[in-house]
Design a protein around this motif. Structure first.
Motif, mmCIF file in Angstrom:
data_model
loop_
_atom_site.group_PDB
_atom_site.id
_atom_site.type_symbol
_atom_site.label_atom_id
_atom_site.label_comp_id
_atom_site.label_asym_id
_atom_site.label_seq_id
_atom_site.Cartn_x
_atom_site.Cartn_y
_atom_site.Cartn_z
ATOM 1 N N GLU A 6 -29.948 25.889 44.680
ATOM 2 C CA GLU A 6 -28.702 25.443 43.881
ATOM 3 C C GLU A 6 -27.459 25.571 44.574
ATOM 4 O OE1 GLU A 6 -31.751 28.173 41.100
ATOM 5 O OE2 GLU A 6 -30.793 28.016 43.128
ATOM 6 N N GLY A 8 -22.839 24.505 43.510
ATOM 7 C CA GLY A 8 -22.072 23.851 42.508
ATOM 8 C C GLY A 8 -21.430 24.799 41.425
ATOM 9 N N ARG A 19 -20.479 20.558 38.026
ATOM 10 C CA ARG A 19 -21.735 19.984 38.204
ATOM 11 C C ARG A 19 -22.459 20.712 39.093
ATOM 12 N NH1 ARG A 19 -23.128 14.102 41.094
ATOM 13 N NH2 ARG A 19 -22.804 15.314 42.904
ATOM 14 N N THR A 21 -26.042 21.337 41.270
ATOM 15 C CA THR A 21 -26.900 20.417 42.344
ATOM 16 C C THR A 21 -28.001 21.303 42.567
ATOM 17 O OG1 THR A 21 -25.173 19.087 42.922
ATOM 18 C CG2 THR A 21 -27.382 18.971 44.390
ATOM 19 N N CYS A 22 -29.310 20.874 42.460
ATOM 20 C CA CYS A 22 -30.623 21.452 43.004
ATOM 21 C C CYS A 22 -31.160 20.525 43.876
ATOM 22 C CB CYS A 22 -31.295 21.547 41.687
ATOM 23 S SG CYS A 22 -33.184 22.350 42.235
ATOM 24 N N ALA A 23 -31.174 20.994 45.107
ATOM 25 C CA ALA A 23 -31.785 20.195 46.310
ATOM 26 C C ALA A 23 -33.437 20.764 46.316
ATOM 27 C CB ALA A 23 -31.117 20.215 47.427
ATOM 28 N N ARG A 69 -31.737 13.091 37.562
ATOM 29 C CA ARG A 69 -32.442 13.310 38.925
ATOM 30 C C ARG A 69 -32.204 12.073 39.774
ATOM 31 N NH1 ARG A 69 -38.305 15.235 37.582
ATOM 32 N NH2 ARG A 69 -38.367 15.003 39.883
ATOM 33 N N THR A 75 -33.130 15.421 44.647
ATOM 34 C CA THR A 75 -31.994 16.044 44.055
ATOM 35 C C THR A 75 -32.128 16.145 42.360
ATOM 36 O OG1 THR A 75 -30.739 15.779 45.733
ATOM 37 C CG2 THR A 75 -29.369 16.653 44.127
ATOM 38 N N PHE A 77 -29.731 17.290 39.120
ATOM 39 C CA PHE A 77 -28.080 17.706 38.539
ATOM 40 C C PHE A 77 -28.113 18.167 37.281
ATOM 41 C CE2 PHE A 77 -26.426 15.416 42.372
ATOM 42 C CZ PHE A 77 -27.395 14.392 42.282
ATOM 43 N N ARG A 79 -24.761 18.104 34.700
ATOM 44 C CA ARG A 79 -23.506 18.028 34.428
ATOM 45 C C ARG A 79 -22.910 18.763 33.331
ATOM 46 N NH1 ARG A 79 -18.426 17.036 36.594
ATOM 47 N NH2 ARG A 79 -16.957 15.930 34.939
#
Length: 121
Positions: A6, A8, A19, A21-23, A69, A75, A77, A79
């Motif tokens: 994660e 952001g 926002r 982000t999860c990669a 996604r 990825t 997201f 928001r």
């Protein structure tokens, strides 16, 4: 196995936006979820998105948070808008064993390390 990272998180004033982000480490058809844990409280469901894009939200964030996604970039997201001090928590990304999702912490088998979100009054 799937590794989740994660990013952001940060400090924001009430009413602001972030926002997350999860990669994911590889392409996945798993359902994905976001959870959060505030100090002294249990980890709770925030939002989820299944492989087809169907989303589910906790009542406390409906209308303010949006999960999405991008499967081409592996990825997910989150928001977050109109943030409130009670949104302050460590936010975790999680992967479900299935392409569908649930709201239960127990039904997710891979977790990221978490990212801190702090909302000041």
């Amino acid at each position: 196995q799937v590794q989740l990272v994660e990013s952001g998180g940060g400090l924001v004033q009430a009413g602001g936006s972030l926002r997350l982000t999860c990669a994911t480490s590889r392409r996945t058809t798993r359902g994905m979820g976001w959870f959060r844990q505030a100090p002294g409280k249990e980890r709770e469901f925030v939002a989820s998105i299944d492989w087809s894009g169907t989303t589910t939200y906790a009542d406390s964030v409906k209308g303010r948070f949006t999960i999405s996604r991008d499967n081409t970039k592996n990825t997910v997201f989150l928001r977050m808008s109109s943030l409130k001090p009670e949104d302050t928590a460590v936010y975790y990304c999680a992967a479900s064993p299935w392409s569908t999702t649930t709201t239960s912490v127990q039904n997710y088998d891979y977790w990221g390390q978490g990212t801190q979100v702090t909302v000041s009054p």
